[in-house]
Design a protein around this motif. Structure first.
Motif, short mmCIF file in Angstrom:
data_model
loop_
_atom_site.label_atom_id
_atom_site.label_comp_id
_atom_site.label_asym_id
_atom_site.label_seq_id
_atom_site.Cartn_x
_atom_site.Cartn_y
_atom_site.Cartn_z
N VAL A 127 0.87 -1.16 -0.08
CA VAL A 127 -0.04 0.00 -0.10
C VAL A 127 0.86 1.19 0.12
O VAL A 127 2.16 1.26 0.36
CB VAL A 127 -1.10 -0.18 1.27
CG1 VAL A 127 -2.01 -1.17 0.98
CG2 VAL A 127 -0.26 -0.12 2.36
N TYR B 106 1.00 5.49 -1.80
CA TYR B 106 0.16 6.60 -2.62
C TYR B 106 1.09 7.45 -3.42
O TYR B 106 2.33 7.57 -3.29
CB TYR B 106 -0.43 7.75 -1.58
CG TYR B 106 0.69 8.23 -0.49
CD1 TYR B 106 1.48 9.25 -0.78
CD2 TYR B 106 1.00 7.42 0.41
CE1 TYR B 106 2.23 9.76 0.31
CE2 TYR B 106 1.88 8.06 1.54
CZ TYR B 106 2.47 9.20 1.26
OH TYR B 106 3.58 9.71 2.30
N LYS B 107 0.49 7.83 -4.60
CA LYS B 107 1.49 8.41 -5.82
C LYS B 107 2.76 7.72 -5.93
O LYS B 107 3.85 8.50 -6.05
CB LYS B 107 1.77 9.87 -5.19
CG LYS B 107 0.44 10.86 -4.93
CD LYS B 107 0.88 12.24 -4.74
CE LYS B 107 -0.40 13.16 -4.13
NZ LYS B 107 -0.23 14.34 -4.08
N THR C 46 -2.80 4.69 5.57
CA THR C 46 -2.83 4.44 4.16
C THR C 46 -3.68 2.96 4.07
O THR C 46 -4.45 2.77 3.06
CB THR C 46 -1.21 4.12 3.70
OG1 THR C 46 -0.98 5.28 3.88
CG2 THR C 46 -1.32 3.82 2.17
N ARG D 243 -7.23 3.58 4.63
CA ARG D 243 -7.89 4.13 3.25
C ARG D 243 -7.86 3.01 2.20
O ARG D 243 -8.97 3.07 1.23
CB ARG D 243 -7.05 5.22 2.92
CG ARG D 243 -7.04 6.44 3.62
CD ARG D 243 -6.05 7.53 3.20
NE ARG D 243 -6.17 8.18 1.88
CZ ARG D 243 -7.21 8.94 1.60
NH1 ARG D 243 -8.02 9.53 2.43
NH2 ARG D 243 -7.14 9.23 0.19
N THR D 244 -7.03 2.26 2.12
CA THR D 244 -7.06 1.16 0.94
C THR D 244 -8.45 0.33 1.07
O THR D 244 -8.99 -0.09 0.41
CB THR D 244 -5.96 0.52 0.89
OG1 THR D 244 -4.75 1.40 0.60
CG2 THR D 244 -5.84 -0.71 -0.30
N GLN E 174 -8.21 4.37 -2.08
CA GLN E 174 -7.27 4.22 -2.90
C GLN E 174 -6.86 2.62 -3.30
O GLN E 174 -7.39 1.75 -2.74
CB GLN E 174 -5.93 4.91 -2.52
CG GLN E 174 -5.49 4.49 -1.10
CD GLN E 174 -4.50 5.23 -0.35
OE1 GLN E 174 -4.88 6.46 0.19
NE2 GLN E 174 -3.26 4.81 -0.21
#
Length: 477
Positions: A292, A294-295, A325, A328-329, A334
């Motif tokens: 996991v 981001y960006k 994170t 959120r996943t 995301q």
């Protein structure tokens, strides 16, 4: 009440020097044809007010100006909303509307006179003058709608119409109120200018045109005062109603649709399966060889996690390890960077930072994700749940007036009250004192109702308080 006369005098005082200057100018000019004084103008205004045709004349112009204004306002807001949702529409509309904003209104009026005639030209002229200003104001406002609250409402499955009424419209409203203070006056200027050029019978524009032909500046000034007063009254009335639509829309959001329409028919079956995990052996949350981040930045990699209905999992890694994170996943906000992730069909979540609809009360914030305010049983249950963690006085005031700890407890109640199959809590007790912490944790345990629970927390007692199994993203177990 004793201050009101002083306030009125205070507002009128700055006008007096201008009236004096006007009187001096009329004396210097020395001709009532070129410059009528304030006394002559006042007398003519009184005479106008006594005419039988006065109200009909004002009504003729008001009806067309109001029609053009309201149509322009409504269509501009609708097209701005469509353009925000579909960028291609915005790209197609923006050049034309920008050009329209720059075209002199007089040129448009002349064209309209040739196309539609004089009686309808004022309404169309007002529409074309107001539309660009409202469109670009609404377009700009939509760019500043708080995306975090919108995201939260999406996680809870709140229907789009409820999201718009509860959150988007109140956020857009201040921009539109500010714009309306300008475009109301603009509407009257454009409308009367169109009437002056076209001179439709029975309009204010026709009366001004006649006063010009007769060199009657006193009547010209009298009608100008009428226009200014009408513009001011229209602005005050429209802005007052528009400003109230924020609270109206939030109350309406609790009475339309359902927050999770797609799941209404299966709720009883899901509740039964949670109480009997053997009937639903599949994991609610499943990650295999997952990474996991981001960006393009990997935060945690190569771990496996399976959470069955009724399981309690505590993520207790250090800050920056990827707990938020991961949540959120799992919430579907995301994508997993590598491996596979099976997300819960209906997660509910308390985010790390506050995500409340500020102008709504604690009861309304919970009802927004749970049910309709028209359902007496639902309202009663919401109040009962909130009363377990909050004093009665805190339930019906806007949440912006609550303390940080009280706001946090509202979010915990919201996450547990909303229908779903997994509860995700990100640092849920961080702003609570020890007693409130234990009380909130006990509340979570009482109202899980067999759902999967995943909590990210640094607090040492949370594993015990939540009867949770610790999981480390670093070790993958």
């Amino acid at each position: 009440m004793t201050r009101r006369p002083k306030d009125i005098l205070g507002r009128l005082a700055p006008v007096v020097p201008w009236i004096v200057a006007w009187q001096v100018a009329s004396l210097v000019v020395g001709s009532s044809i070129l410059m009528a004084g304030p006394v002559d103008t006042a007398l003519r205004l009184i005479a106008l007010l006594g005419e039988k045709s006065f109200l009909a004349t004002v009504g003729f112009s008001l009806a067309r100006i109001a029609l053009g204004f309201l149509l322009a306002f409504a269509l501009a807001v609708v097209l701005a909303l469509v353009g925000r949702r579909h960028p291609l529409v915005d790209r197609l509309l923006s050049p034309g509307i920008s050009a329209l904003k720059s075209v002199p209104i007089v040129c448009i009026i002349v064209l309209l006179l040739m196309w539609v005639g004089s009686r309808s030209v004022s309404a169309i002229a007002v529409f074309l003058a107001v539309f660009p200003a409202v469109y670009f104001s609404c377009r700009e406002a939509l760019l500043h709608v708080d995306p975090k609250v919108s995201q939260m409402l999406g996680v809870f499955g709140v229907a789009p119409v409820r999201r718009f009424l509860a959150h988007t419209w109140p956020q857009v409203l201040p921009y539109l109120v500010g714009t309306s203070r300008n475009v109301c006056g603009m509407a009257w200027k454009a409308g009367v200018a169109a009437e002056l050029i076209g001179s439709p019978m029975g309009s204010i524009g026709e009366r001004i045109y006649n006063s010009k032909l007769l060199l009657d500046t006193a009547e010209l000034f009298a009608w100008t005062i009428v226009i200014v007063v009408m513009s001011w009254l229209c602005e005050r009335a429209f802005v007052a109603v528009l400003a109230r639509t924020g609270s109206w829309s939030q109350r309406l959001s609790l009475c339309v649709g359902r927050p999770r329409d797609a799941y209404a028919q299966t709720g009883a079956q899901d509740q039964a399966s949670r109480r009997n995990p053997a009937a639903s052996p599949s994991p609610t949350i499943l990650l295999k060889d997952a990474s996991v981040g981001y960006k393009g930045t990997v935060v945690a990699t190569g771990f496996n996690l399976a959470v069955l209905p009724g399981d309690h999992v505590l993520l207790a890694d250090r800050s920056g390890a990827g707990k938020t994170t991961l949540l959120r996943t799992v919430a579907g906000l995301q994508d997993v960077l590598a491996g596979t992730c099976t997300c819960p069909a209906r997660p509910t979540m308390a985010f790390q930072e506050s995500r409340l609809v500020e102008e709504m009360s604690a009861v309304q914030n919970v009802l927004l994700v749970m049910g309709s305010a028209r359902d007496v049983a639902t309202c009663s249950r919401v109040r009962s749940l909130l009363s377990e963690l909050l004093p009665e006085a805190a339930l019906d005031v806007p949440v912006r007036e609550l303390s940080g700890g009280q706001r946090r407890r509202v979010e915990i109640v919201r996450a547990l009250a909303a229908p779903g199959d997994a509860v995700l809590l990100d640092e849920p007790f961080s702003s609570l004192d020890a007693a409130s912490h234990e009380k909130a944790a006990a509340f979570v345990m009482r109202h899980l109702d067999g759902r999967a629970l995943v909590v990210a927390s640094h607090l040492p007692d949370d594993a015990r308080l939540l009867d949770a199994t610790s999981f480390s993203l670093k070790n993958g177990r």
